[in-house]
Motif scaffolding. Structure first.
Motif, PDB file in Angstrom:
ATOM      1  N   VAL A  36      33.927  37.554  46.676  1.00 33.59           N
ATOM      2  CA  VAL A  36      33.195  38.681  47.235  1.00 33.59           C
ATOM      3  C   VAL A  36      33.917  40.004  46.976  1.00 33.59           C
ATOM      4  O   VAL A  36      33.311  41.072  46.974  1.00 33.59           O
ATOM      5  CB  VAL A  36      32.954  38.455  48.741  1.00 33.59           C
ATOM      6  CG1 VAL A  36      34.244  38.545  49.529  1.00 33.59           C
ATOM      7  CG2 VAL A  36      31.929  39.419  49.286  1.00 33.59           C
ATOM      8  N   ALA A  37      35.228  39.936  46.749  1.00 33.50           N
ATOM      9  CA  ALA A  37      36.030  41.127  46.447  1.00 33.50           C
ATOM     10  C   ALA A  37      37.333  40.668  45.789  1.00 33.50           C
ATOM     11  O   ALA A  37      37.632  39.483  45.748  1.00 33.50           O
ATOM     12  CB  ALA A  37      36.314  41.928  47.712  1.00 33.50           C
ATOM     13  N   ASP A  38      38.079  41.611  45.251  1.00 29.11           N
ATOM     14  CA  ASP A  38      39.407  41.322  44.677  1.00 29.11           C
ATOM     15  C   ASP A  38      39.359  40.175  43.660  1.00 29.11           C
ATOM     16  O   ASP A  38      40.182  39.264  43.668  1.00 29.11           O
ATOM     17  CB  ASP A  38      40.419  41.000  45.786  1.00 29.11           C
ATOM     18  CG  ASP A  38      40.463  42.048  46.879  1.00 29.11           C
ATOM     19  OD1 ASP A  38      40.654  43.227  46.545  1.00 29.11           O
ATOM     20  OD2 ASP A  38      40.289  41.695  48.054  1.00 29.11           O
ATOM     21  N   GLN A  39      38.354  40.245  42.761  1.00 30.18           N
ATOM     22  CA  GLN A  39      38.091  39.124  41.854  1.00 30.18           C
ATOM     23  C   GLN A  39      39.297  38.749  40.991  1.00 30.18           C
ATOM     24  O   GLN A  39      39.615  37.555  40.850  1.00 30.18           O
ATOM     25  CB  GLN A  39      36.889  39.451  40.944  1.00 30.18           C
ATOM     26  CG  GLN A  39      35.551  39.458  41.651  1.00 30.18           C
ATOM     27  CD  GLN A  39      35.239  40.769  42.347  1.00 30.18           C
ATOM     28  OE1 GLN A  39      35.949  41.755  42.149  1.00 30.18           O
ATOM     29  NE2 GLN A  39      34.196  40.789  43.170  1.00 30.18           N
ATOM     30  N   GLU A  40      39.971  39.733  40.465  1.00 24.80           N
ATOM     31  CA  GLU A  40      41.093  39.438  39.575  1.00 24.80           C
ATOM     32  C   GLU A  40      42.218  38.716  40.323  1.00 24.80           C
ATOM     33  O   GLU A  40      42.765  37.720  39.843  1.00 24.80           O
ATOM     34  CB  GLU A  40      41.619  40.744  38.956  1.00 24.80           C
ATOM     35  CG  GLU A  40      42.694  40.520  37.906  1.00 24.80           C
ATOM     36  CD  GLU A  40      43.139  41.824  37.242  1.00 24.80           C
ATOM     37  OE1 GLU A  40      44.253  41.838  36.682  1.00 24.80           O
ATOM     38  OE2 GLU A  40      42.384  42.806  37.282  1.00 24.80           O
ATOM     39  N   ALA A  41      42.530  39.190  41.522  1.00 26.14           N
ATOM     40  CA  ALA A  41      43.615  38.589  42.297  1.00 26.14           C
ATOM     41  C   ALA A  41      43.262  37.175  42.742  1.00 26.14           C
ATOM     42  O   ALA A  41      44.089  36.257  42.668  1.00 26.14           O
ATOM     43  CB  ALA A  41      43.928  39.456  43.514  1.00 26.14           C
ATOM     44  N   ILE A  42      42.020  36.966  43.190  1.00 29.37           N
ATOM     45  CA  ILE A  42      41.598  35.635  43.655  1.00 29.37           C
ATOM     46  C   ILE A  42      41.565  34.654  42.484  1.00 29.37           C
ATOM     47  O   ILE A  42      42.026  33.509  42.596  1.00 29.37           O
ATOM     48  CB  ILE A  42      40.225  35.693  44.349  1.00 29.37           C
ATOM     49  CG1 ILE A  42      40.256  36.656  45.549  1.00 29.37           C
ATOM     50  CG2 ILE A  42      39.784  34.303  44.788  1.00 29.37           C
ATOM     51  CD1 ILE A  42      41.134  36.232  46.686  1.00 29.37           C
ATOM     52  N   ALA A  43      41.027  35.098  41.343  1.00 27.69           N
ATOM     53  CA  ALA A  43      40.948  34.225  40.159  1.00 27.69           C
ATOM     54  C   ALA A  43      42.338  33.794  39.709  1.00 27.69           C
ATOM     55  O   ALA A  43      42.542  32.648  39.295  1.00 27.69           O
ATOM     56  CB  ALA A  43      40.213  34.937  39.033  1.00 27.69           C
ATOM     57  N   LYS A  44      43.291  34.694  39.815  1.00 31.28           N
ATOM     58  CA  LYS A  44      44.661  34.378  39.403  1.00 31.28           C
ATOM     59  C   LYS A  44      45.294  33.349  40.333  1.00 31.28           C
ATOM     60  O   LYS A  44      46.050  32.480  39.891  1.00 31.28           O
ATOM     61  CB  LYS A  44      45.498  35.665  39.388  1.00 31.28           C
ATOM     62  CG  LYS A  44      46.900  35.482  38.823  1.00 31.28           C
ATOM     63  CD  LYS A  44      47.627  36.827  38.752  1.00 31.28           C
ATOM     64  CE  LYS A  44      49.042  36.653  38.184  1.00 31.28           C
ATOM     65  NZ  LYS A  44      49.752  37.955  38.121  1.00 31.28           N
ATOM     66  N   LEU A  45      44.974  33.433  41.629  1.00 31.76           N
ATOM     67  CA  LEU A  45      45.552  32.517  42.609  1.00 31.76           C
ATOM     68  C   LEU A  45      44.884  31.137  42.590  1.00 31.76           C
ATOM     69  O   LEU A  45      45.480  30.142  43.003  1.00 31.76           O
ATOM     70  CB  LEU A  45      45.435  33.114  44.015  1.00 31.76           C
ATOM     71  CG  LEU A  45      46.336  34.316  44.326  1.00 31.76           C
ATOM     72  CD1 LEU A  45      45.916  34.977  45.629  1.00 31.76           C
ATOM     73  CD2 LEU A  45      47.802  33.887  44.398  1.00 31.76           C
ATOM     74  N   PHE A  46      43.629  31.080  42.122  1.00 30.38           N
ATOM     75  CA  PHE A  46      42.874  29.827  42.142  1.00 30.38           C
ATOM     76  C   PHE A  46      42.283  29.508  40.762  1.00 30.38           C
ATOM     77  O   PHE A  46      41.059  29.402  40.606  1.00 30.38           O
ATOM     78  CB  PHE A  46      41.749  29.904  43.185  1.00 30.38           C
ATOM     79  CG  PHE A  46      42.224  30.085  44.596  1.00 30.38           C
ATOM     80  CD1 PHE A  46      42.533  28.994  45.389  1.00 30.38           C
ATOM     81  CD2 PHE A  46      42.381  31.358  45.141  1.00 30.38           C
ATOM     82  CE1 PHE A  46      42.971  29.153  46.697  1.00 30.38           C
ATOM     83  CE2 PHE A  46      42.820  31.527  46.439  1.00 30.38           C
ATOM     84  CZ  PHE A  46      43.127  30.423  47.229  1.00 30.38           C
ATOM     85  N   PRO A  47      43.125  29.355  39.751  1.00 24.85           N
ATOM     86  CA  PRO A  47      42.612  29.144  38.399  1.00 24.85           C
ATOM     87  C   PRO A  47      41.809  27.859  38.228  1.00 24.85           C
ATOM     88  O   PRO A  47      40.947  27.773  37.346  1.00 24.85           O
ATOM     89  CB  PRO A  47      43.882  29.100  37.537  1.00 24.85           C
ATOM     90  CG  PRO A  47      44.975  28.710  38.489  1.00 24.85           C
ATOM     91  CD  PRO A  47      44.604  29.346  39.796  1.00 24.85           C
TER      92      PRO A  47
END
Length: 550
Positions: A36-47
């Motif tokens: 819903v937000a912070d897509q780059e950071a979340i994607a990096k944490l949950f590859p």
């Protein structure tokens, strides 16, 4: 265990299921998702679990599933219907393969870490169907967040031959479930993790999670008691009742109870923040309504207050944020300070603006703001007696108005906080059905080999047979927030939308409710009787989904 007459009758209730999942199912996948937000950071944490599609189950010919062992955890505060989630999970697993087994980890996530568990058999499950509470296996607030915890849990998971773990909890618990799913997938552990949305606060909701379980029942329990108080209020005609309700981070409970009972005043924290209201603004507004009612001969009324209100007053919010960060860094040092000196210690170590606000607070409220934090690093707002703070300040303001000749009435107060009373009630028919469906859906997600998903049941204002079951990736609901002074991935809390139908309806009627006595008395939860009485969803859901509560 001795059972009441109601418990005995209630045990025979068979929760309703969506028609699409009663027999065989097939999965329909939606498009790839993003947070819903912070897509780059979340994607990096949950590859390994980011970007998965939303899932929907549709009816299909029944197929064979291998026997599977599953673990289940109840996490966080209790909410009505948790036992039915476990019942639905158990029945779903047995429907897929009669040799499947379910293990409950005791007292929350700590049971997984400490290898404390019990097998949940049909005899045990049958004793808890349609009952409130989490006492079948207990709950706890241990956070699953370290590699050591994950690895310790994996030891007992492997020992028991468990292939999937279902975590029943709120936003933080489901965030932890997603972290666990990511880790087990990363290391190739072969263990699925599925979440179920629980919180009576109602702030775990979005497009795919229309409501968290327990909200319906809790609001009906609170509304019954508010209605009783209002009947007494309208009979004695001499008290103003200040009623604090659960809802630390959002005002969904207060708003729903207001829609059900039509009190004279209901404060909505999100509106207070949006309008940048001060504590004095709130007090003056209440005092003006009290005075206006007194002028009509009504020296009584009810005020509903969400427990998290104080955090939404902008100046107080800034103060609490700094306090949270400071105590996260210096908690040990603060604990060594004598209680008599703690107030001055805090005043000296805050920024000038927040120091001045803290110093201006009554000593009792100031002390409550520095009590031990919850496991997520937040101030325990339920310990702050906001209802008494407002009642006392309104009393002082009315005394000033009387001296100014602007008020000529009587003001006597009664205080209430409804919290635990609603957390373990026997679930309403809606929650009994909804929770059973969530658990059954979780079993299907397990059977279909999915991980990192939350069980989802939608279309909930329609009859249960028409509900839509599926799964939503937990990462889809995440953003980054500051916790214990660090940025962490968490499920975004759903606040009351001031442009949403429930608040608009409330705002359109509150002036009439303030000046007149329009009380509604909902009465107790009805389990047996006409469908329109027993199976109705919350007014919030009706307004959100159908645009009407008629």
């Amino acid at each position: 265990m001795k059972k009441s007459a109601l418990q005995t009758a209630r045990a025979s209730y068979q929760p309703k299921l969506p028609e699409a999942i009663k027999n065989g199912v097939t999965i329909v996948e939606g498009k790839a998702t993003q947070s819903v937000a912070d897509q780059e950071a979340i994607a990096k944490l949950f590859p390994n679990t980011y970007g998965m599609p939303v899932l929907r189950f549709e009816a299909a010919p029944k197929k064979e599933y291998p026997a599977i062992n599953v673990g289940v955890i109840l996490s966080g505060g209790q909410a009505p219907g948790g036992h039915n989630v476990i019942s639905g999970l158990f029945d779903g697993l047995k429907a897929m393969n009669k040799d499947s087994r379910l293990f409950g980890f005791l007292l929350g996530p700590g049971g997984l870490i400490d290898h404390k568990y019990m097998e949940l058999t049909a005899d045990i499950i049958d004793d808890y169907r349609n009952t409130g509470g989490f006492d079948i296996i207990g709950s706890g607030r241990t956070k699953l967040e370290t590699k050591e915890q994950f690895d310790s849990g994996l030891e007992i998971i492997k020992e028991l031959g468990i292939k999937a773990v279902v975590i029943i909890g709120g936003d933080d618990s489901n965030t932890n479930a997603c972290v666990l799913a990511e880790y087990y997938k990363q290391i190739g552990a072969g263990v699925q993790v599925i979440g179920c949305p629980k919180t009576i606060d109602g702030d775990l909701k979005n497009e795919m999670i229309e409501c968290s379980f327990g909200f319906d029942t809790a609001c009906k329990v609170y509304s019954e008691v508010i209605g009783n108080i209002q009947r007494d209020c309208n009979s004695a005609k001499k008290y103003w009742h200040f009623i604090k309700l659960m809802g630390r981070s959002a005002s969904h409970i207060a708003l729903e109870c207001a829609l059900q009972t039509q009190p004279n005043i209901c404060l909505i924290s999100e509106e207070v923040e949006a309008k940048q209201m001060t504590l004095d603004d709130i007090v003056n507004n209440i005092a003006n309504i009290v005075a206006a009612r007194a002028a009509k001969g009504f020296n009584f009324g009810t005020v509903l207050i969400p427990e998290g209100l104080i955090e939404f007053i902008p100046a107080m919010k800034r103060l609490i944020a700094e306090l949270n960060d400071y105590l996260a860094e210096n908690g040990s040092e603060f604990a060594m300070i004598k209680k008599s000196e703690q107030r001055n210690y805090i005043i000296k170590h805050l920024s000038p603006e927040n120091s001045a606000i803290y110093a201006s607070l009554p000593e009792g409220v100031a002390r409550q703001l520095t009590l031990d934090r919850d496991p997520h690093g937040n101030v325990q707002v339920s310990l702050i007696e906001t209802e008494k703070l407002l009642g006392e300040m309104v009393g002082r303001r009315l005394a000033e108005m009387k001296a100014e000749g602007k008020y000529d009435g009587k003001f006597a107060t009664q205080y209430h906080f409804f919290g635990y009373e609603g957390r373990c009630a026997d679930p309403s028919n809606f929650d009994a059905d909804y929770c059973y469906s969530l658990g059954y859906t979780a079993s299907l997600l397990v059977g279909e080999g999915r991980t990192g998903y939350m069980s989802s049941v939608r279309n909930t204002t329609k009859p249960a047979s028409e509900w839509i079951a599926g799964g939503v990736p937990v990462t889809m609901m995440m953003n980054m927030e500051r916790r214990h002074g660090e940025m962490k991935p968490v499920i975004q809390k759903a606040l009351v939308h001031l442009d949403g139908a429930p608040f608009k309806y409330f705002a359109a009627h509150r002036d009439e409710w303030a000046m007149n006595t329009c009380y509604v008395y909902p009465g107790p939860i009805q389990y047996f009787g006409p469908t329109e009485v027993c199976d109705q969803p919350t007014k919030t859901l009706k307004l959100e989904q159908d645009g009407s509560i008629d």
